[in-house]
Design a protein around this motif. Structure first.
Motif, PDB file in Angstrom:
ATOM      1  N   LEU A 106       0.892  -1.185   0.129  1.00  0.00           N
ATOM      2  CA  LEU A 106      -0.065   0.181   0.036  1.00  0.00           C
ATOM      3  C   LEU A 106       0.978   1.265  -0.016  1.00  0.00           C
ATOM      4  O   LEU A 106       0.520   2.229  -0.643  1.00  0.00           O
ATOM      5  N   GLU A 107       1.884   1.221   0.754  1.00  0.00           N
ATOM      6  CA  GLU A 107       2.730   2.500   0.826  1.00  0.00           C
ATOM      7  C   GLU A 107       4.367   1.740   0.308  1.00  0.00           C
ATOM      8  O   GLU A 107       5.078   1.522   1.496  1.00  0.00           O
ATOM      9  N   SER A 108       4.510   1.842  -0.966  1.00  0.00           N
ATOM     10  CA  SER A 108       5.872   1.098  -1.273  1.00  0.00           C
ATOM     11  C   SER A 108       7.150   2.036  -0.914  1.00  0.00           C
ATOM     12  O   SER A 108       6.998   2.960  -1.222  1.00  0.00           O
ATOM     13  N   PRO A 109       8.094   1.221  -0.397  1.00  0.00           N
ATOM     14  CA  PRO A 109       9.296   1.999  -0.029  1.00  0.00           C
ATOM     15  C   PRO A 109      10.157   2.557  -1.215  1.00  0.00           C
ATOM     16  O   PRO A 109      10.111   1.979  -2.231  1.00  0.00           O
ATOM     17  N   ALA A 110      10.891   3.555  -0.900  1.00  0.00           N
ATOM     18  CA  ALA A 110      11.626   4.205  -2.114  1.00  0.00           C
ATOM     19  C   ALA A 110      12.619   2.922  -2.414  1.00  0.00           C
ATOM     20  O   ALA A 110      13.017   2.015  -1.706  1.00  0.00           O
ATOM     21  N   ARG A 111      13.149   3.147  -3.606  1.00  0.00           N
ATOM     22  CA  ARG A 111      13.732   2.267  -4.396  1.00  0.00           C
ATOM     23  C   ARG A 111      15.142   1.659  -3.613  1.00  0.00           C
ATOM     24  O   ARG A 111      15.418   0.924  -3.418  1.00  0.00           O
ATOM     25  N   ALA A 112      15.710   2.716  -3.044  1.00  0.00           N
ATOM     26  CA  ALA A 112      16.894   2.873  -2.334  1.00  0.00           C
ATOM     27  C   ALA A 112      16.688   1.741  -0.944  1.00  0.00           C
ATOM     28  O   ALA A 112      17.527   1.183  -0.579  1.00  0.00           O
ATOM     29  N   TYR A 113      15.518   1.971  -0.329  1.00  0.00           N
ATOM     30  CA  TYR A 113      15.014   1.398   0.667  1.00  0.00           C
ATOM     31  C   TYR A 113      14.821  -0.026   0.431  1.00  0.00           C
ATOM     32  O   TYR A 113      14.597  -0.877   1.667  1.00  0.00           O
ATOM     33  N   HIS A 114      14.895  -0.679  -0.620  1.00  0.00           N
ATOM     34  CA  HIS A 114      14.541  -2.043  -0.877  1.00  0.00           C
ATOM     35  C   HIS A 114      15.346  -2.792  -0.311  1.00  0.00           C
ATOM     36  O   HIS A 114      15.206  -4.045   0.069  1.00  0.00           O
ATOM     37  N   TYR A 115      16.719  -2.473  -0.350  1.00  0.00           N
ATOM     38  CA  TYR A 115      17.912  -3.087   0.339  1.00  0.00           C
ATOM     39  C   TYR A 115      17.815  -3.258   1.638  1.00  0.00           C
ATOM     40  O   TYR A 115      17.915  -4.208   2.338  1.00  0.00           O
ATOM     41  N   GLN A 116      17.200  -2.030   2.421  1.00  0.00           N
ATOM     42  CA  GLN A 116      17.146  -2.632   3.771  1.00  0.00           C
ATOM     43  C   GLN A 116      15.878  -3.497   4.034  1.00  0.00           C
ATOM     44  O   GLN A 116      15.833  -4.194   4.988  1.00  0.00           O
ATOM     45  N   VAL A 117      14.857  -3.293   3.207  1.00  0.00           N
ATOM     46  CA  VAL A 117      13.562  -4.158   3.494  1.00  0.00           C
ATOM     47  C   VAL A 117      13.930  -5.713   3.253  1.00  0.00           C
ATOM     48  O   VAL A 117      13.825  -6.638   3.960  1.00  0.00           O
ATOM     49  N   LEU A 118      14.828  -5.927   2.302  1.00  0.00           N
ATOM     50  CA  LEU A 118      15.380  -7.353   2.041  1.00  0.00           C
ATOM     51  C   LEU A 118      16.291  -7.678   2.999  1.00  0.00           C
ATOM     52  O   LEU A 118      16.236  -8.841   3.414  1.00  0.00           O
ATOM     53  N   LEU A 119      17.298  -6.844   3.662  1.00  0.00           N
ATOM     54  CA  LEU A 119      17.998  -7.112   4.926  1.00  0.00           C
ATOM     55  C   LEU A 119      16.929  -7.588   6.028  1.00  0.00           C
ATOM     56  O   LEU A 119      17.363  -8.545   6.830  1.00  0.00           O
ATOM     57  N   GLU A 120      16.082  -6.667   6.160  1.00  0.00           N
ATOM     58  CA  GLU A 120      15.036  -7.216   7.481  1.00  0.00           C
ATOM     59  C   GLU A 120      14.516  -8.440   7.138  1.00  0.00           C
ATOM     60  O   GLU A 120      14.286  -9.222   8.295  1.00  0.00           O
ATOM     61  N   PHE A 121      14.019  -8.848   5.785  1.00  0.00           N
ATOM     62  CA  PHE A 121      13.291 -10.055   5.534  1.00  0.00           C
ATOM     63  C   PHE A 121      14.340 -11.305   5.899  1.00  0.00           C
ATOM     64  O   PHE A 121      14.065 -12.119   6.293  1.00  0.00           O
ATOM     65  N   ALA A 122      15.651 -11.060   5.397  1.00  0.00           N
ATOM     66  CA  ALA A 122      16.512 -12.035   5.358  1.00  0.00           C
ATOM     67  C   ALA A 122      16.912 -12.207   7.069  1.00  0.00           C
ATOM     68  O   ALA A 122      17.246 -13.515   7.524  1.00  0.00           O
ATOM     69  N   ARG A 123      17.157 -11.488   7.725  1.00  0.00           N
ATOM     70  CA  ARG A 123      17.120 -11.287   9.322  1.00  0.00           C
ATOM     71  C   ARG A 123      16.218 -12.205   9.823  1.00  0.00           C
ATOM     72  O   ARG A 123      16.490 -13.310  10.643  1.00  0.00           O
ATOM     73  N   GLN A 124      15.056 -11.952   9.423  1.00  0.00           N
ATOM     74  CA  GLN A 124      13.699 -12.772  10.040  1.00  0.00           C
ATOM     75  C   GLN A 124      13.927 -14.149   9.719  1.00  0.00           C
ATOM     76  O   GLN A 124      13.493 -14.939  10.563  1.00  0.00           O
ATOM     77  N   ARG A 125      14.328 -14.557   8.213  1.00  0.00           N
ATOM     78  CA  ARG A 125      14.232 -15.931   7.923  1.00  0.00           C
ATOM     79  C   ARG A 125      15.401 -16.532   8.103  1.00  0.00           C
ATOM     80  O   ARG A 125      15.585 -17.694   8.636  1.00  0.00           O
ATOM     81  N   ASP A 126      16.760 -15.840   8.420  1.00  0.00           N
ATOM     82  CA  ASP A 126      18.110 -16.572   8.323  1.00  0.00           C
ATOM     83  C   ASP A 126      18.916 -15.556   9.150  1.00  0.00           C
ATOM     84  O   ASP A 126      19.981 -15.228   8.863  1.00  0.00           O
ATOM     85  N   GLY A 127      18.627 -15.237  10.319  1.00  0.00           N
ATOM     86  CA  GLY A 127      19.262 -14.231  11.084  1.00  0.00           C
ATOM     87  C   GLY A 127      20.573 -14.731  11.702  1.00  0.00           C
ATOM     88  O   GLY A 127      21.255 -13.666  11.941  1.00  0.00           O
ATOM     89  N   ALA A 128      20.981 -16.026  11.919  1.00  0.00           N
ATOM     90  CA  ALA A 128      22.181 -16.309  12.069  1.00  0.00           C
ATOM     91  C   ALA A 128      23.181 -15.809  10.870  1.00  0.00           C
ATOM     92  O   ALA A 128      24.476 -15.626  11.434  1.00  0.00           O
ATOM     93  N   ASN A 129      22.845 -15.430   9.824  1.00  0.00           N
ATOM     94  CA  ASN A 129      23.650 -14.876   8.970  1.00  0.00           C
ATOM     95  C   ASN A 129      23.499 -13.572   8.546  1.00  0.00           C
ATOM     96  O   ASN A 129      23.810 -13.044   7.324  1.00  0.00           O
ATOM     97  N   THR A 130      23.049 -12.713   9.382  1.00  0.00           N
ATOM     98  CA  THR A 130      22.892 -11.449   9.150  1.00  0.00           C
ATOM     99  C   THR A 130      23.974 -10.633   8.768  1.00  0.00           C
ATOM    100  O   THR A 130      23.867  -9.792   7.654  1.00  0.00           O
ATOM    101  N   ASP A 131      25.158 -10.922   9.085  1.00  0.00           N
ATOM    102  CA  ASP A 131      26.414 -10.298   8.614  1.00  0.00           C
ATOM    103  C   ASP A 131      26.686 -10.521   7.162  1.00  0.00           C
ATOM    104  O   ASP A 131      27.042  -9.540   6.626  1.00  0.00           O
ATOM    105  N   VAL A 132      26.389 -11.794   6.799  1.00  0.00           N
ATOM    106  CA  VAL A 132      26.697 -12.267   5.481  1.00  0.00           C
ATOM    107  C   VAL A 132      25.875 -11.221   4.435  1.00  0.00           C
ATOM    108  O   VAL A 132      25.891 -10.837   3.490  1.00  0.00           O
ATOM    109  N   TYR A 133      24.552 -11.150   4.988  1.00  0.00           N
ATOM    110  CA  TYR A 133      23.599 -10.343   4.199  1.00  0.00           C
ATOM    111  C   TYR A 133      23.966  -8.957   4.026  1.00  0.00           C
ATOM    112  O   TYR A 133      23.402  -8.572   3.094  1.00  0.00           O
ATOM    113  N   ARG A 134      24.289  -8.544   5.119  1.00  0.00           N
ATOM    114  CA  ARG A 134      24.487  -7.120   5.042  1.00  0.00           C
ATOM    115  C   ARG A 134      25.813  -6.841   3.748  1.00  0.00           C
ATOM    116  O   ARG A 134      25.683  -6.027   3.409  1.00  0.00           O
ATOM    117  N   GLU A 135      26.626  -7.655   3.872  1.00  0.00           N
ATOM    118  CA  GLU A 135      27.843  -7.628   3.061  1.00  0.00           C
ATOM    119  C   GLU A 135      27.345  -7.947   1.638  1.00  0.00           C
ATOM    120  O   GLU A 135      27.857  -7.298   0.669  1.00  0.00           O
TER     121      GLU A 135
END
Length: 612
Positions: A456-485
């Motif tokens: 309904l309220e689509s995040p800005a294009r640059a924020y899509h990276y942050q959203v994907l990091l949040e999603f990855a952390r939720q699903r596979d939190g042990a590897n958050t540092d890998v996803y960040r890199e």
């Protein structure tokens, strides 16, 4: 006498080859009496009305398709109020297959040009000119000739006689008269054939099974025109470009031998009939010279049989893989949801099998029940319920509920945003390991967006990276540092950002890293070991034109990281010696537009004398 041909395009970058072809075929004597007007569906109705009104044509014709029919219908209701003496004509696929019904709905329309329109329009123009104004030219018709004697029309009184199909060699080159000026910053379309040998029930090409080829010597001259003009992209509109092997080979051989280093050619092909000789030639083309669109639609054999589509999936997979081996061609693969016998689980299987082919783009389309296509007659049998208005898109079927269609639309948006953008390639490859299969990953990502309210309220294009990091952390939190890199790597592959996004590690407090980066560029200013193409620039300019980023993980090989992480864990796979990646934005891939990269081991280089 002035006849206005009107095109209403979906976007400004599009053009309408049909109206240009009609005018070109009319010939030099009649062309002075023909004007063109192009608009888009995004323009205000009042603006289009005003522009047509000021042109004050004696007659006008609309080119009608599913993407513009709603807007054209609005114009049809209003134009007679402003131009009551102007004859209105229609043509195009949206009105050709129910012409009597359209005329009944819009009695203000004088008639419809049915099907292929060039010869019909030329004869209609002769009729208008001869009957209307003495302009001193021989138009080749008797002024007493009636409209109902012109083949290829549907009039309020009924259809006239059927018109024979044209010889493709008689069609003028539609860019010859006006040149390329009207097409600045627009897609250039070109056709070297008409018709299709296949009978896919959802496609209008199923009606005309006869394939007509344009003479190859004519085609070569016209291709050379595009090459000489250094056109950025030429999009072939041939329905199945490679249905004739020798025709396809001749064109691919010509563009290979006459490559100008700039022009890209787009072809829609059937991959499973591609021959080894064609694959070998395609693999030799300049990277980015050609892109291929391949309609797979489904891998369900029962579905393919129901839609009269033959496909050898094993052969298709091997061909797509063979084309990938050349590392030079963008492949765009298509799927269609809502086909007979394809339920939600079956579509997921189709998705996963096509996704495994690793196309540069994967399009999830939804069945459109087009007027005139065989599927329109089959819809009731298959329980296919669809929109009554354009684009006539499927709502549900005997196998797929409306709720599941909506769910697939959310998945489609995630595929467009994250896969087809090519901005998250390395992150997605690593993230896939956290799911049973790729489709499940996009399902879960769609659910995440739904829960967060991002649809309904689509995040800005640059924020899509942050959203994907949040999603990855939720699903596979042990590897958050890998996803960040991984996300950092994907980001700098595409964009030379100097202000670091929120999710990227802040380097300001890492003194040794800052010293290494500064020393690296000071050395490059003198030695040009890694940036030989940048001679003459000082170290500050080099640091602005390129980017150097430290990494603990080998994020450029996500499969290797996944294998190690799954056995040893995230922290165990972190490299004790920092490695840096140099991103060169003047060395972008013509295929992916990713920056050129070089991995630099910090322990291998000594920069002591270059530090402050």
């Amino acid at each position: 006498m002035r006849f206005l041909l009107v095109a209403v395009n979906a976007k400004y970058i599009h053009s309408n080859p049909a109206v240009y072809s009609l005018r070109a075929y009319a010939g030099e004597e009649l062309q002075p009496h023909i004007d063109l007007a192009e608009y888009t569906i995004n323009q205000e109705l009042q603006d289009i009305l005003a522009d047509i009104y000021h042109k004050k044509p004696d007659a006008l014709g609309f080119s009608c398709y599913i993407w513009n029919w709603n807007r054209i219908r609005e114009l049809l209701r209003e134009l007679p109020k402003l131009l009551p003496d102007t004859d209105i004509w229609l043509g195009g696929p949206e009105v050709s297959y129910d012409a009597p019904g359209v005329l009944k709905t819009f009695p203000q329309v004088k008639g419809i040009m049915v099907g292929e329109g060039e010869a019909t329009f030329k004869e209609l123009m002769r009729w208008y000119v001869a009957a209307g104004v003495d302009i001193g030219i021989d138009v080749g018709v008797d002024t007493r000739k009636e409209l109902n004697q012109i083949p290829g029309l549907c009039l309020p009184s009924g259809y006239t006689s059927e018109r024979e199909l044209l010889d493709m060699g008689t069609l003028p080159f539609l860019y010859a008269g006006s040149g390329l000026a009207p097409f600045a910053n627009r897609i250039i379309y070109y056709e070297s054939s008409r018709g299709c040998p296949y009978r896919c029930s959802y496609c209008l090409s199923a009606i005309d099974k006869r394939v007509r080829l344009r003479d190859m010597e004519i085609v070569k001259r016209e291709l050379q025109f595009f090459l000489d003009e250094r056109v950025k992209q030429v999009k072939f509109v041939d329905r199945t470009f490679n249905c004739d092997h020798s025709h396809a080979m001749a064109i691919w051989q010509y563009i290979y031998e006459h490559d100008n280093g700039v022009t890209n050619f787009h072809f829609e092909i059937s991959a499973d009939i591609l021959q080894e000789e064609e694959i070998a030639l395609l693999n030799k083309l300049r990277p980015g010279q050609v892109q291929l669109e391949i309609g797979i639609q489904s891998v369900n054999s029962e579905t393919l049989q129901a839609i009269c589509r033959r496909a050898d999936m094993e052969r298709l997979e091997s061909v797509v893989a063979a084309i990938h081996q050349g590392h030079n061609i963008h492949q765009h693969l298509d799927l269609i949801a809502g086909l007979p016998y394809e339920d939600y689980a079956s579509f997921a299987e189709s998705f996963n099998r096509v996704y495994a082919m690793r196309p540069e783009q994967l399009q999830l389309g939804f069945l459109k029940v087009l007027k005139g296509a065989p599927m329109a007659q089959m819809a009731e049998e298959f329980g296919i319920v669809y929109l009554e208005e354009p684009p006539y898109e499927v709502l549900y079927t005997n196998w797929l509920s409306y709720e599941e269609v909506l769910r697939l639309k959310r998945v489609e948006e995630m595929v467009e945003r994250y896969y087809n953008s090519n901005q998250f390639t390395h992150t997605l490859r690593f993230l896939e390991r956290a799911f049973d299969h790729p489709f499940a990953m996009y399902e879960a990502l769609a659910d995440f967006y739904e829960k967060k309210g991002y649809f309904l309220e689509s995040p800005a294009r640059a924020y899509h990276y942050q959203v994907l990091l949040e999603f990855a952390r939720q699903r596979d939190g042990a590897n958050t540092d890998v996803y960040r890199e991984l996300l950092t790597y994907d980001l700098y592959l595409r964009e030379n950002l100097k202000s670091r996004p929120e999710f990227v590690e802040d380097l300001r407090e890492r003194t040794k890293v800052q010293e290494f980066i500064r020393a690296f560029y000071r050395r490059e200013e003198q030695e040009h070991r890694f940036l030989p193409a940048y001679e003459g620039y000082d170290w500050k300019q080099l640091s602005r034109m390129t980017h150097l980023e430290p990494f603990r993980y080998a994020v450029w090989n996500p499969e290797d990281i996944a294998a190690c992480v799954d056995t040893a864990g995230c922290e165990d796979h972190a490299d004790t010696s920092m490695r840096y990646v140099l991103f060169d934005y003047r060395d972008r891939s013509p295929l992916t537009r990713e920056a050129g990269t070089q991995v630099i081991e910090s322990c291998e280089l000594s920069y002591e004398r270059f530090t402050e």
